[in-house]
Design an enzyme around this catalytic site. Structure first.
Site, PDB file in Angstrom:
ATOM      1  N   GLY A 285       0.859  -1.173   0.000  1.00 30.72           N
ATOM      2  CA  GLY A 285       0.000   0.000   0.000  1.00 30.72           C
ATOM      3  C   GLY A 285       0.893   1.218   0.000  1.00 30.72           C
TER       4      GLY A 285
ATOM      5  CB  SER B  71       4.125   6.356   1.745  1.00 26.42           C
ATOM      6  OG  SER B  71       4.274   7.309   2.715  1.00 26.42           O
ATOM      7  N   GLY B  72       1.715   6.051   4.097  1.00 29.66           N
ATOM      8  CA  GLY B  72       0.688   6.745   4.863  1.00 29.66           C
ATOM      9  C   GLY B  72      -0.618   5.983   4.959  1.00 29.66           C
TER      10      GLY B  72
ATOM     11  N   GLY C 195      -1.073   3.121   6.599  1.00 25.87           N
ATOM     12  CA  GLY C 195      -1.255   2.440   7.877  1.00 25.87           C
ATOM     13  C   GLY C 195      -0.458   1.170   8.050  1.00 25.87           C
ATOM     14  CE  LYS C 196       3.463   0.467   3.463  1.00 22.44           C
ATOM     15  NZ  LYS C 196       2.928   1.769   3.076  1.00 22.44           N
ATOM     16  CB  THR C 197       4.540   1.978  10.109  1.00 22.08           C
ATOM     17  OG1 THR C 197       5.396   1.940   8.974  1.00 22.08           O
ATOM     18  CG2 THR C 197       5.382   2.036  11.364  1.00 22.08           C
TER      19      THR C 197
ATOM     20  CD  GLU D 271       8.411   1.263   3.616  1.00 21.95           C
ATOM     21  OE1 GLU D 271       9.181   1.692   2.768  1.00 21.95           O
ATOM     22  OE2 GLU D 271       7.282   1.725   3.838  1.00 21.95           O
TER      23      GLU D 271
END
Ligand code: ADP
Ligand code: MG
Length: 582
Positions: A360, A362-363, A365-367, A490
């Site tokens: 998805g 950046s931004g 919600g992965k982290t 990442e």
């Protein structure tokens, strides 16, 4: 403040001994003028008794020794108290959840541990005892004076009250200036901490002059405050001595008229002059007490606020299974203090021994998903289960020990290469195991080239290592930590393609037999995952294997075709600054 002091438990024995010693010194201070009076009267009559000289000498000496002892003991209690408060605070800070660190600046918290603890200890020891002995000296002196002569006492008191009427407003103003100086200095400290820790950013954007200007303004303001303080202090000192001299003069003039008409002795007059100091000194001390009280009050409110923060829980169940399924069930999440949801009712299943990928832009919600697994935050709604049990019920330390987290920029702690590889590991690993882990991580070659090998000291934030080297040290650590769940956020994104290839090989061997959760930009990393979740603005818009997603998810298919058609674009999309770090 009282509660804080009870928490820090200053030594009662030392504190009461110090108080007793300062009482002895108070008694000496009170007795000194009376004994002097006796001696002067005897001198006037021409019949000096050696015993009065001896007594005076003994009282002076005992007073001096007692005051030295009390000062030493107070400092000791003070240092103990600072140490206890700082330990308490650091302990607390380390237990606070990650969320609380989002809300407050690091510089401010550092200042709490350093300065606020000092203010409180200063007040609770030196200032408190000064106040106690000051009040005793004041009351005692006035009582003795009343016995000696009422009218002369009233004259002394009148003079002193008058003098303080002039001095006090100035002192109050000085206090206010001191407080603002303290605040501004703390602010300057905050600015400096920021600028120095982001010095690369400052230089890369040639923002030196801007930062210089910003701190120059603060420095100028602090200087101006200091100059105001200097002006008032310059006036205050002479003003106090002038008032005292005036008071002595008045007492001398009125007193000598009384001596000449025979209503008091010359000894009594001497005693009065000496008592003027006994009365004036505690009053001056009282003003510094008020200043310290104000400081300590602010300090203790801030510290209490910190201590009231809820800690991460320590108790909980042991993590039973080492190969459970990790599952997100209808998990929603918004960051504390923020309205908007970052994750909306997402469902994820991470099967043991498989590799799952989160993709998805950046931004999206992965982290955040990964932070929830680490329990840096708790879900706002829904539940995260491991082996069928809510992960919130596990003992935090036991849970986190199961997880290995490798982020985009591997942080380095101050210490040697060995310290960093062994960071956070409870067992003591022999050097050959450390070397083996470094070998598997592809780190051994460059470690051996370093001047002291494993004993090489790494500078703050690892500035003497390249991004790829830091990453490989983090991976070596993971081989020793041997986590069940491996999270790669990442992990290779900021590396050049040659380094990326090496790190990827190391990661592939690390991922063997674990539950892997991988966030990556490059499709080459993602393609082989057993299951891919596509995160779109906090929602799962599709999941499945690469081939399944290619046919069911148009957005994913578009992404894939773009990356494979224009492999060069990928490199261009890399943020320049991060590539620089590699
Ligand atoms: P990704 O890893 O996919 O790039 P993140 O999970 O880091 O995305 O961020 C998702 C959203 O949450 C972003 O809109 C970001 O602004 C917000 N966010 C991330 N961290 C925090 C935080 N500590 N406090 C508040 N909002 C945050
Ligand atoms: Mg991220």
């Amino acid at each position: 403040m009282w509660r804080l002091l009870r928490l820090a438990k200053p030594s009662g024995v030392l504190l009461s001994t110090a108080a007793a010693m300062s009482l002895v010194s108070v008694a000496g201070t009170l007795a000194f003028p009376v004994l002097t009076k006796q001696l002067v009267d005897e001198l006037a009559k021409g019949a000096v008794d050696t015993s009065s000289i001896t007594l005076l000498a003994v009282v002076m000496l005992a007073g001096a020794v007692a005051s030295a002892l009390s000062a030493y003991l107070l400092s000791r209690v003070g240092y103990d108290l600072i140490a206890a408060l700082r330990t308490l605070l650091i302990d607390k800070l380390l237990r606070l959840p990650v969320a609380s660190f989002d809300q407050e600046s690091t510089g401010e918290r550092v200042s709490r541990v350093l300065n606020d603890c000092q203010s409180i200890s200063e007040l609770a020891t030196r200032q408190a005892i000064n106040l106690l002995s000051g009040v005793l000296v004041l009351v005692g002196s006035i009582t003795v004076l009343m016995f000696l002569d009422t009218w002369l006492t009233l004259t002394v008191l009148g003079c002193i009250v008058l003098a303080f009427g002039v001095v006090l407003p100035l002192v109050a103003f000085l206090e206010k200036l001191a407080l603002s100086t303290q605040d501004r200095t703390a602010k300057l400290g905050g600015i400096l901490t920021h600028v120095l820790s982001e010095i690369r950013l400052v230089k890369a954007f040639t923002a030196e002059s801007r930062e210089r200007e910003r701190s120059r303004l603060e420095i100028q303001d602090i200087r101006n405050l200091g100059i105001q303080v200097a002006k008032i202090s310059a006036v205050l000192g002479p003003l106090i001595s002038l008032s005292l001299t005036a008071a002595i003069l008045v007492v001398l003039i009125y007193g000598s008229s009384r001596v000449s008409n025979g209503s008091i002795s010359i000894g009594t007059l001497t005693a009065f002059i000496l008592y003027i100091f006994n009365v004036a000194v505690p009053l001056i001390q009282l003003t510094t007490f008020l200043e310290e009280l104000q400081k300590a009050r602010g300090a203790s409110t801030r510290i209490a606020g910190l201590l009231q923060g809820t800690e991460e829980s320590t108790g909980g169940e042991a993590v039973a299974s080492s190969h459970g399924t990790l599952e997100f069930r209808n998990v929603s999440f918004s960051y504390p203090g923020r309205e908007s949801k970052v994750l909306h009712e997402i469902n994820l299943v991470f099967q043991p021994g498989t590799t799952s990928a989160l993709v998805g832009a950046s931004g999206n919600g992965k982290t955040t998903v990964l932070s929830l697994i680490e329990r840096f935050y708790a879900p706002t709604d829904g539940s995260i289960l491991y082996d069928g049990k809510s992960i919130g019920d596990f003992a935090l330390a036991a849970w986190r020990e199961r997880i290995g987290y490798v982020a985009q920029s591997a942080p380095i702690m101050p210490g040697t290469v060995r310290d960093n590889i062994l960071y956070g590991l409870s067992d003591d690993f022999p050097d050959d195991m450390v070397n083996m882990a470094a070998e598997k991580a592809g780190a051994l070659a460059f470690i051996e080239q370093m001047p002291q090998g494993l004993d090489t000291i790494l500078s703050e934030q690892g500035a003497n290592l390249s991004g790829g080297q830091r990453q490989r040290i983090a991976i070596a650590r993971m081989f020793l930590r041997n986590p069940d769940i491996l999270i790669l956020d990442e992990a290779t994104s900021s590396l050049d393609s040659e380094t990326e290839h090496q790190v990827k090989l190391a990661l592939e061997s690390l991922m063997q037999g674990r539950t892997n959760i991988v966030v990556a930009h490059r499709l080459s990393t993602v393609i082989h995952a057993d299951r891919i979740y596509f995160l779109d603005r906090g929602r799962i818009s599709g999941s499945g294997s690469h081939d399944e997603l290619l046919t069911t998810h148009s957005h994913y298919a578009r992404l894939v075709s773009r990356q494979f058609r224009e492999p060069v674009r990928e490199a261009v999309e890399e943020p320049l600054l991060e590539a620089d770090a590699g």
